[in-house]
Motif scaffolding. Structure first.
Motif, short mmCIF file in Angstrom:
data_model
loop_
_atom_site.label_atom_id
_atom_site.label_comp_id
_atom_site.label_asym_id
_atom_site.label_seq_id
_atom_site.Cartn_x
_atom_site.Cartn_y
_atom_site.Cartn_z
N LEU A 1 0.82 -1.20 0.00
CA LEU A 1 0.00 0.00 0.00
C LEU A 1 0.86 1.26 0.00
O LEU A 1 0.65 2.18 -0.80
N ASN B 1 3.98 1.57 -0.92
CA ASN B 1 4.72 1.68 -2.17
C ASN B 1 3.87 2.37 -3.23
O ASN B 1 4.34 3.27 -3.92
N MET C 1 1.16 4.13 -2.72
CA MET C 1 0.86 5.50 -2.26
C MET C 1 2.03 6.44 -2.58
O MET C 1 1.82 7.61 -2.93
N ALA C 2 3.26 5.91 -2.44
CA ALA C 2 4.43 6.74 -2.74
C ALA C 2 4.39 7.19 -4.20
O ALA C 2 4.88 8.27 -4.53
N GLY C 3 3.80 6.35 -5.06
CA GLY C 3 3.66 6.73 -6.46
C GLY C 3 2.76 7.94 -6.66
O GLY C 3 2.76 8.57 -7.71
N THR D 1 2.95 10.63 -4.81
CA THR D 1 3.59 11.80 -4.18
C THR D 1 3.44 13.08 -5.00
O THR D 1 3.10 14.13 -4.47
N GLU E 1 -5.10 12.34 1.95
CA GLU E 1 -4.63 10.96 2.10
C GLU E 1 -5.73 9.97 1.71
O GLU E 1 -5.48 9.00 0.99
N ARG F 1 -5.89 7.37 -1.30
CA ARG F 1 -6.05 5.97 -0.94
C ARG F 1 -7.11 5.31 -1.82
O ARG F 1 -6.97 4.17 -2.23
N ARG G 1 2.79 0.71 -8.74
CA ARG G 1 3.39 1.96 -8.32
C ARG G 1 3.56 2.91 -9.51
O ARG G 1 3.33 4.10 -9.39
#
Lengths: 267, 358
Positions: free
Chosen positions: A109, A111, A113-115, A117, A138, A142, A177
């Motif tokens: 999740l 990883n 989510m980091a995409g 950013t 957030e 999500r 990602r």
């Protein structure tokens, strides 16, 4: 997920990215010599060639990790000497890696989510409180990430640290990602390396679905010629850093230089 | 049997993304907070408050600071003590310039001074990693320590070369200086540490924390995803130094009462690095566990023979204490290289299915 790139002014079939006469050396080693080709909006474009042909270097040039000594890169009508990683990322070029380059200590999740950013704009101040705007943002992201998780059928490993996942699933998370960036151009570096037949079939299905459903343009490097011939619209063939063929799978298949490059020439 | 999330359904993403999604964890946290804020000040004696709890909390805060840099962002630093010193000296200068302003404001402000200095020394981190960055931060440690000792302006031209915490009040109660009671100092330290831990937890669970960890785990992939390496690393240095700076200010003003440059030497940097490694890299609860283990264990070992009535000479006790602490650290690291926090995690995982095997 919205259809990426649909509002960016490049119509399907137009040239999305073109590289012109790109040459790249590392000291005395010539990785790429005078290569030109283009990628059209909405197509699946394959880059193939024997080991050391400069395929991965080409992808690194496209997303700005390597800076070529000569040549130009035209992306969405804008011509540049070289790309920069941040510019490439913020203009919708995302990427997977030959050797999985996931964030090993983080969950699936996180990883993916980091995409997201680059899409997150919240201020540092609200991040301190994790309430209000920060939490709303957030949750909003999500939701998008959950759609990707559903799409790639990886619900069960949502909270697993990716370092513990088997290789095939890691590749899938990495695709997730890259998709989280809602790319216009998705660069896949050997998405099927080291996979068994079933995993390859799954991955092919995901690649076709991404291309069909979201209209994402895809450039992929792959060694499995059968997969490449089935998936791609057009293929560019590199050997020793030079382009030796460019065209539809049928054209490339019957090209004598390509056959020579792969099978060798009788002496 | 008691620690299990069965039957706790999450119906929203907010509930799923909570830092403590399991009810038993939330109850546990409430119990800890109640103990820390009510029971300990009510029943703890002077020694326990000022020589055990305050130091442990101060070190835990510094360990959180270093953990943000080393554990979450993967940048090793040996300048922790120096950044604590920057906080302490900045707080001293600020409060002697403007005695009328509340000391809490200056403690926070000295964190910002330290954050700025930390970010300056973080600049090389874009180019260098690993051992080379250690050397760069070592330069910060020695340079700043030199400044504390050699620039008389920093100590207001005090001939002793030391800084002394003047008496300052919060809500009319003295919290620094000779007249401050251990209870009031403890509560101020605890309040600051609890609040800053909450902030740190929020940061590492959100966008900022993910960017830090992305840089730690695979900086190339992070860069190609549009995470700016320089900004992310400098932010980590700044936030980390902020925590260290506040911790240094608390150390001098609410624990030591006065300090010389020798307080902020490299040994202290190492001590905090040990706390982070033994507690667990990339874990906030680990920072507390590491600080508690490294700081409290020697005290317990020192008091144990007397409490048990064993007649040993004080010097022997001290030697034994070094041996035992050293051995325990090695044992802990062999048992769980990822630190106490991982042991804690594994324990909780086991507890979830206990007493059944699956």
């Amino acid at each position: 997920m919205r259809a990426p790139g649909s509002d960016k002014g490049v119509a399907a079939g137009d040239v999305l990215l073109a590289v012109d006469n790109v040459s790249l050396n590392f000291g005395g080693v010539k990785a790429i010599t005078d290569v030109s080709f283009d990628i059209r909006k909405g197509e699946i474009r394959a880059i193939i060639g024997p080991n050391g042909a400069g395929k991965t270097s080409m992808l690194n040039v496209i997303n700005g990790f390597y800076h070529p000594q000569q040549g130009r890169i035209t992306y969405r009508g804008e011509t540049r000497q070289k790309m920069r990683p941040y510019v490439a990322a913020s203009q919708g070029i995302s990427r997977t890696f030959q050797n999985v380059a996931l964030f090993k200590g983080m969950s699936t999740l996180d990883n993916i989510m980091a995409g997201r950013t680059l899409k997150m704009r919240g201020s540092f101040f609200w991040q301190l409180f994790r309430h209000g705007p920060a939490m709303r943002e957030e949750i909003e992201h999500r939701k998008v990430v959950e759609e990707i998780i559903d799409f790639l059928e990886i619900q069960a490993i949502r909270k697993t640290p990716v370092g513990k996942l088997p290789y095939g699933l890691q590749k899938r998370v990495e695709l997730g990602r890259a998709l989280a960036m809602e790319p216009d151009l998705l660069l896949l570096d050997e998405p099927m390396a080291g996979m068994n037949l079933e995993e390859k079939e799954d991955m092919s299905r995901f690649i076709i679905d991404v291309n069909n459903q979201y209209g994402t343009t895809i450039a992929l490097i792959e060694h499995d010629i059968g997969v490449v011939m089935d998936l791609s619209d057009r293929i560019v063939v590199l050997e020793y850093g030079r382009k030796i063929a460019d065209g539809t799978p049928d054209q490339v298949k019957s090209d004598q230089t390509v056959i020579d490059a792969y099978l060798g020439v009788p002496h | 049997m008691f620690y299990r999330e069965a039957g706790q359904y999450k119906t929203s993403y907010a509930a799923d993304m909570a830092v403590f999604p399991i009810r038993q964890d939330r109850i546990g946290l409430a119990v800890i907070l109640f103990t820390a804020f009510v029971l300990i000040p009510a029943f703890g004696n002077q020694f326990f408050l000022s020589s055990v709890m305050i130091p442990t909390l101060v070190f835990a805060l510094a360990a959180i600071g270093l953990n943000i840099l080393t554990g979450y962002t993967g940048l090793i630093s040996l300048g922790t003590a120096a950044f604590m010193g920057v906080g302490a000296y900045a707080c001293y200068k600020l409060t002697t310039w403007f005695p009328g302003v509340n000391i809490i404001v200056w403690i926070i402000a000295s964190g910002f001074v330290s954050a700025f200095v930390g970010a300056m020394f973080g600049l090389p981190s874009l180019r260098i990693k690993g051992f080379y960055l250690v050397v760069a931060t070592l330069a910060a440690q020695f340079f700043l320590q030199w400044c504390f000792g050699r620039i008389p302006w920093l100590v207001n031209y005090n001939t002793s070369g030391a800084i002394e915490a003047p008496e300052r009040f919060l809500f009319g109660i003295p919290i620094t200086g000779a007249n401050a009671t251990p209870e009031s100092r403890y509560l101020v330290v605890l309040g600051v540490v609890a609040l800053m831990t909450w902030f740190a937890s929020n940061l590492v669970h959100g966008r900022v924390g993910r960017a830090w960890m992305a840089v730690r785990d695979m900086d190339i992939a992070a860069e190609l995803m549009g995470i700016r390496l320089l900004t992310t690393k400098l932010l980590a240095f700044a936030v980390s130094s902020f925590y260290c700076g506040v911790s240094g200010a608390l150390m001098v003003f609410l624990w030591y009462g006065s300090a010389e440059p020798e307080v902020f030497v490299i040994n202290q940097s190492f001590l905090i690095l040990f706390m982070v490694i033994i507690g667990g890299l990339g874990s906030l609860v680990g920072s507390f566990m590491g600080a508690a283990l490294i700081y409290m264990l020697p005290i317990v070992l020192r008091l144990l023979p007397a409490a048990l009535g064993v007649p040993i000479a004080a010097a022997t006790v001290e030697h034994l204490q070094f041996i035992i602490v050293g051995v325990l650290i090695i044992v802990f690291l062999i048992a769980e290289p990822h630190g106490l926090a991982r042991l804690w995690q594994t324990g909780k995982q086991k507890l979830r299915i206990w007493p059944f095997p699956y």
